[in-house]
Design a protein around this motif. Structure first.
Motif, PDB file in Angstrom:
ATOM      1  N   GLY A   1      -3.944   0.491  -5.315  1.00  0.00           N
ATOM      2  CA  GLY A   1      -2.520   0.425  -5.009  1.00  0.00           C
ATOM      3  C   GLY A   1      -2.235  -0.526  -3.864  1.00  0.00           C
ATOM      4  O   GLY A   1      -2.959  -1.494  -3.635  1.00  0.00           O
ATOM      5  N   ARG A   2      -1.211  -0.215  -3.081  1.00  0.00           N
ATOM      6  CA  ARG A   2      -0.786  -1.081  -1.977  1.00  0.00           C
ATOM      7  C   ARG A   2      -0.330  -0.233  -0.797  1.00  0.00           C
ATOM      8  O   ARG A   2      -0.158   0.976  -0.896  1.00  0.00           O
ATOM      9  CB  ARG A   2       0.377  -1.978  -2.426  1.00  0.00           C
ATOM     10  CG  ARG A   2       1.605  -1.190  -2.896  1.00  0.00           C
ATOM     11  CD  ARG A   2       2.778  -2.094  -3.234  1.00  0.00           C
ATOM     12  NE  ARG A   2       3.916  -1.354  -3.780  1.00  0.00           N
ATOM     13  CZ  ARG A   2       4.815  -0.699  -3.054  1.00  0.00           C
ATOM     14  NH1 ARG A   2       4.702  -0.679  -1.723  1.00  0.00           N
ATOM     15  NH2 ARG A   2       5.818  -0.056  -3.633  1.00  0.00           N
TER      16      ARG A   2
ATOM     17  N   PHE B   1       2.460   0.992   1.863  1.00  0.00           N
ATOM     18  CA  PHE B   1       3.900   1.229   1.700  1.00  0.00           C
ATOM     19  C   PHE B   1       4.699   0.146   2.431  1.00  0.00           C
ATOM     20  O   PHE B   1       4.270  -0.375   3.476  1.00  0.00           O
ATOM     21  CB  PHE B   1       4.284   2.620   2.211  1.00  0.00           C
ATOM     22  CG  PHE B   1       4.066   2.816   3.692  1.00  0.00           C
ATOM     23  CD1 PHE B   1       5.032   2.446   4.612  1.00  0.00           C
ATOM     24  CD2 PHE B   1       2.887   3.375   4.169  1.00  0.00           C
ATOM     25  CE1 PHE B   1       4.835   2.619   5.969  1.00  0.00           C
ATOM     26  CE2 PHE B   1       2.682   3.557   5.529  1.00  0.00           C
ATOM     27  CZ  PHE B   1       3.664   3.170   6.428  1.00  0.00           C
TER      28      PHE B   1
ATOM     29  N   GLU C   1       8.071   5.904   0.631  1.00  0.00           N
ATOM     30  CA  GLU C   1       6.775   5.613   0.026  1.00  0.00           C
ATOM     31  C   GLU C   1       5.671   6.088   0.960  1.00  0.00           C
ATOM     32  O   GLU C   1       5.865   6.199   2.170  1.00  0.00           O
ATOM     33  CB  GLU C   1       6.617   4.123  -0.256  1.00  0.00           C
ATOM     34  CG  GLU C   1       7.598   3.579  -1.287  1.00  0.00           C
ATOM     35  CD  GLU C   1       7.392   2.109  -1.564  1.00  0.00           C
ATOM     36  OE1 GLU C   1       7.884   1.625  -2.596  1.00  0.00           O
ATOM     37  OE2 GLU C   1       6.733   1.426  -0.737  1.00  0.00           O
TER      38      GLU C   1
ATOM     39  N   ILE D   1      -1.499   7.718  -8.172  1.00  0.00           N
ATOM     40  CA  ILE D   1      -0.578   6.710  -7.652  1.00  0.00           C
ATOM     41  C   ILE D   1       0.618   6.604  -8.587  1.00  0.00           C
ATOM     42  O   ILE D   1       0.465   6.493  -9.804  1.00  0.00           O
ATOM     43  CB  ILE D   1      -1.291   5.355  -7.501  1.00  0.00           C
ATOM     44  CG1 ILE D   1      -2.400   5.448  -6.442  1.00  0.00           C
ATOM     45  CG2 ILE D   1      -0.307   4.258  -7.134  1.00  0.00           C
ATOM     46  CD1 ILE D   1      -3.206   4.176  -6.297  1.00  0.00           C
ATOM     47  N   GLY D   2       1.797   6.649  -8.015  1.00  0.00           N
ATOM     48  CA  GLY D   2       3.029   6.645  -8.800  1.00  0.00           C
ATOM     49  C   GLY D   2       3.696   8.003  -8.863  1.00  0.00           C
ATOM     50  O   GLY D   2       4.898   8.094  -9.145  1.00  0.00           O
TER      51      GLY D   2
ATOM     52  N   SER E   1       5.101  11.695  -7.258  1.00  0.00           N
ATOM     53  CA  SER E   1       5.839  12.090  -6.058  1.00  0.00           C
ATOM     54  C   SER E   1       5.362  13.457  -5.602  1.00  0.00           C
ATOM     55  O   SER E   1       4.990  14.306  -6.423  1.00  0.00           O
ATOM     56  CB  SER E   1       7.348  12.124  -6.331  1.00  0.00           C
ATOM     57  OG  SER E   1       7.838  10.835  -6.619  1.00  0.00           O
TER      58      SER E   1
ATOM     59  N   ARG F   1       6.956   9.086  -2.632  1.00  0.00           N
ATOM     60  CA  ARG F   1       6.251   8.570  -3.808  1.00  0.00           C
ATOM     61  C   ARG F   1       4.966   7.899  -3.351  1.00  0.00           C
ATOM     62  O   ARG F   1       4.963   7.090  -2.420  1.00  0.00           O
ATOM     63  CB  ARG F   1       7.120   7.573  -4.576  1.00  0.00           C
ATOM     64  CG  ARG F   1       6.531   7.173  -5.936  1.00  0.00           C
ATOM     65  CD  ARG F   1       7.545   6.353  -6.735  1.00  0.00           C
ATOM     66  NE  ARG F   1       7.738   5.026  -6.169  1.00  0.00           N
ATOM     67  CZ  ARG F   1       7.001   3.961  -6.511  1.00  0.00           C
ATOM     68  NH1 ARG F   1       6.048   4.088  -7.419  1.00  0.00           N
ATOM     69  NH2 ARG F   1       7.232   2.789  -5.966  1.00  0.00           N
TER      70      ARG F   1
ATOM     71  N   VAL G   1       2.138   5.324  -3.390  1.00  0.00           N
ATOM     72  CA  VAL G   1       2.007   3.942  -3.860  1.00  0.00           C
ATOM     73  C   VAL G   1       0.622   3.363  -3.601  1.00  0.00           C
ATOM     74  O   VAL G   1       0.336   2.249  -4.034  1.00  0.00           O
ATOM     75  CB  VAL G   1       3.073   3.041  -3.202  1.00  0.00           C
ATOM     76  CG1 VAL G   1       4.468   3.492  -3.581  1.00  0.00           C
ATOM     77  CG2 VAL G   1       2.908   3.008  -1.676  1.00  0.00           C
TER      78      VAL G   1
END
Length: 766
Positions: free
Chosen positions: A514-515, A517, A522, A537-538, A540, A553, A555
């Protein structure tokens, strides 16, 4: 020398095998025993009380595959008032009328179970200090209830932080909040897939989104075994290396003894020894030192295993955690069986020799071999002693291969250990996740009462500290971090929620997937958090236990082993409404290029002194006892492997020099100096050491690439490629030369003996 090398090889193999096997077998024993005794829940599920009724949940007990169930129990997330009992961290409270018997029976450690409102039992792992008689007040609730701690209990599957009688729950549940908890046992629950299937079955008839949190017993079990399971993969690797090296060493020693004792074998046969007796004699010569080494290895394995397993036993209240006797027996039988088989294979030739042939071979010098290598080396532009030394291995190729194999495994061990140390260092850097030049730590919380007449030091105002830092000359990149604690549905205990003000992506956080936030709402979390909550990931999640619930959420997945991976990283503005007074704040600064850090800290501390804050060089401390233990243990086992490899070389070179003693005497008579003699003997292992080292390094890298991810998986961490790929060109070349170093260390004593032998003595030796 042969006795020493066989004994040491057996000791190393047994020590690593006993330690690894014992940890693998008994690391989960305390949890398994407690889980069976308390009939722990295979799956605990939290439900939204607004989307499901108690009656619907009760009917789920009859679902196919459910062997037992408890509940529904009302649940609430509450935050006790901070006091000398500890900080005011949120906790999950469950209303249960009794400790339970069929599913998740509570183990009372102290006190009793609550019998009326106003009483509470705390979990042994609660953030509050579990002391009987302590008053716990919940000031954020309308009635501000105050409860008395009457007991301390332990749930093997960690289903809650505290328990009260059901009649107490209305006063602990804020309007519009609260939920239900169901505890299930399944007929099949040995794998994650079976648990997932069971969870789907019990929630299939309920409204979508009714289940807000789940926790599998496998997740709790893995966490319980976390510390000891970490050691198993690399101990298995060292045990396997030790076993293979033991076989090589024993085979080489026995084969060498047979090769140099031909005349003795012929005499034994001449006086009536049968072939089987000759073979048994050589097997006995190998088994005696191997038996002593095995006994010492078992003792060493036990001594090393006890402190590693002690913590796991203490967590579940076990009085002791003994090593399974069958592990010792299996390792002893395996090693001695391997020694016997290897010695028999090497001594079989001695039993098959005819008496006359053995006497003849033992009396006459063997025909020279490797003459082509000697002629080729003689044409090279090298000194005569070096050329002679280069040709030696080709005269005894089997012996050279045996020495090369020992060096190869030593090089594998060194390469693996160096790589593991570098990877663990990167994991610790990820744990610190702070590459800042300067840090202003958050003030330590005050857990105890003030001394008589004492005054509590005022806490530094984060805004004032931030203003001072931003205005200081030399401040480059800067961010601050505030930590609060929250709860997540399905998880007992709290998670650390870290809110950042400013861009913290440069601070040393290692992303797995992922990345990072980049906006409020996020968050990124470590791998164990995803595993424990069953999220990806993705998805909530909702953070409870704050002034109001906060939904974020996910990320990204970050590498962070702190707090068992139970952390959430997000923007501070995400928490503003739910926690407006973020005061537990640390400040992280990267100075501008060319700024002297010491001078910067001195000037900054002058400005921070009136605010009650102090700056320090570098990031926050991220030491780890586990890493120190792993590095020390791997270094010790590696040194043992290297010592065995060097002794294997010493044994082979010693045999070579003794067989060539008359040849060495001739060289000395023709003018070879002691220094040239040493050079000739050392050169004889150069080719073997270089080739073995060159082959051992890639094998060590491959072993590292297999073991380290397995170690990470054992503690619930996914290690990214940046953490695994630690062998670069600057490391690989010195490691490749390590084989040459091992060979030289083993050859040096025989070289000194050959150089010190008098010429006349060498010429008279047959």
């Amino acid at each position: 020398m042969q006795t020493l090398v066989v004994g040491l090889a057996a000791m190393m193999a047994v020590a690593a095998s006993v330690l690894g096997g014992s940890l693998m077998v008994v690391s989960g024993a305390p949890f398994d025993d407690a889980f069976a005794q308390q009939r722990g829940a295979h799956l605990s599920v939290d439900f939204d009380a607004g989307k499901v009724s108690a009656g619907q949940l009760s009917s789920s007990k009859d679902t196919a595959g459910v062997s037992g169930a408890a509940g529904p129990f009302r649940t609430a997330t509450v935050t006790p008032r901070a006091s000398e009992a500890g900080p005011g961290w949120p906790m999950t409270v469950v209303g249960r009328p009794e400790p339970g018997r069929e599913v998740d029976e509570m183990a009372l450690i102290d006190g009793r179970w609550p019998t009326r409102p106003g009483e509470i039992v705390l979990s042994a792992g609660s953030s509050l200090i579990p002391a009987l008689g302590r008053k716990v007040t919940f000031t954020h609730l309308p009635e501000e209830p105050t409860l008395t701690v009457v007991g301390v209990a332990r749930s093997v599957t960690r289903t809650a932080d505290a328990w009260v009688v059901p009649a107490q729950m209305p006063a602990l549940t804020a309007p519009g909040s609260g939920g239900y908890q169901m505890l299930y046992r399944f007929t099949k629950a040995g794998t994650a897939a079976q648990i997932t299937a069971g969870g789907k079955a019990v929630t299939r008839s309920l409204a979508p989104g009714a289940a807000v949190g789940k926790q599998s017993w496998l997740t709790v079990k893995k966490d319980a075994e976390r510390d000891t399971a970490l050691y198993v993969p690399f101990l298995i690797a060292f045990g396997a290396l030790g076993l293979v090296m033991s076989a090589l060493i024993v085979g080489n020693v026995v084969a060498s003894a047979v090769g140099t004792g031909m005349r003795r074998i012929g005499i034994l046969k001449a006086v009536g020894f049968t072939p089987a007796q000759v073979v048994r004699a050589y097997i006995g010569q190998a088994l005696i030192p191997a038996g002593v080494g095995t006994a010492l290895g078992v003792l060493a394995g036990h001594l090393l295993a006890v402190p590693v397993m002690a913590e796991t036993a203490e967590v579940y209240g076990s009085s002791s955690l003994a090593i399974a006797p069958w592990v010792d027996l299996a390792v002893i039988a395996g090693v001695l069986g391997l020694v016997t088989a290897t010695a028999w294979a090497s001594a079989w030739r001695a039993g098959r020799l005819r008496t006359v042939d053995a006497l003849a071979v033992g009396r006459n010098a063997s025909a020279g071999r490797g003459r082509w290598a000697a002629r080729l080396a003689g044409r090279l532009p090298l000194s005569r002693p070096v050329a002679l030394g280069l040709a030696w291995p080709f005269a005894r190729p089997a012996r050279a291969l045996a020495m090369g194999a020992a060096i190869l495994f030593g090089a594998v061990a060194v390469t693996f250990t160096v790589g593991m140390g570098a990877t663990l260092g990167k994991v610790m850097d990820a744990k610190a996740h702070d590459v800042a030049d300067v840090t202003v730590p958050a003030p330590m919380p005050d857990f105890g009462p003030q001394p008589p007449g004492g005054r509590k030091q005022p806490e530094a105002d984060p805004a004032a500290v931030a203003k001072t830092v931003e205005s200081a000359a030399g401040t480059g990149m800067y961010y601050r971090a505030s930590t609060v604690r929250s709860t997540v549905s399905g998880l007992a205990g709290t998670v650390d929620v870290v809110g950042f003000t400013g861009d913290a992506s440069w601070g040393g956080y290692t992303m797995v997937a992922g990345r990072w936030f980049d906006r409020p709402g996020e968050a990124v979390v470590p791998t164990p958090f995803l595993t424990a909550t069953g999220t990806h990931i993705g998805d909530s999640i909702t953070l409870s236990g704050l002034a109001e619930p906060v939904t974020v959420r996910l990320v990204g997945e970050v590498l962070d082993p702190r707090n068992s991976g139970m952390q959430v990283f997000t923007d501070a503005s995400t928490l503003t409404a739910a926690h407006p007074d973020l005061t537990d704040t640390s400040h992280h600064i990267a100075v501008t290029s060319g700024t002297d850090v010491s001078a910067y800290i001195t000037a900054l501390n002058k400005d921070l002194a009136p605010l009650g804050a102090t700056a320090q060089a570098g990031g926050l401390d991220a030491g780890g006892d586990m890493v120190v233990t792993l590095n020390a243990l791997s270094a010790m086992l590696t040194l043992m492997l290297v010592a065995v490899a060097a002794l294997g070389v010493l044994n082979g070179v010693l045999l070579d020099t003794r067989e060539r003693v008359r040849e060495i005497g001739v060289h000395k008579a023709l003018g070879m100096t002691p220094r040239q003699t040493v050079a000739m003997v050392l050169t004889s292992v150069v080719v073997t050491g270089l080739v073995a080292g060159a082959l051992g390094v890639p094998l060590g890298v491959a072993l590292h690439g297999w073991v380290l991810p397995a170690m990470g998986d054992s503690v619930g961490l996914r290690l990214p490629d940046a953490v695994i790929a630690v062998h670069d060109g600057t490391v690989l070349l010195p490691l490749a030369l390590g084989g040459l170093l091992i060979a030289a260390l083993g050859a040096l004593p025989p070289a000194g003996w050959a150089a010190g032998t008098r010429t006349a003595t060498a010429l008279r030796t047959e």
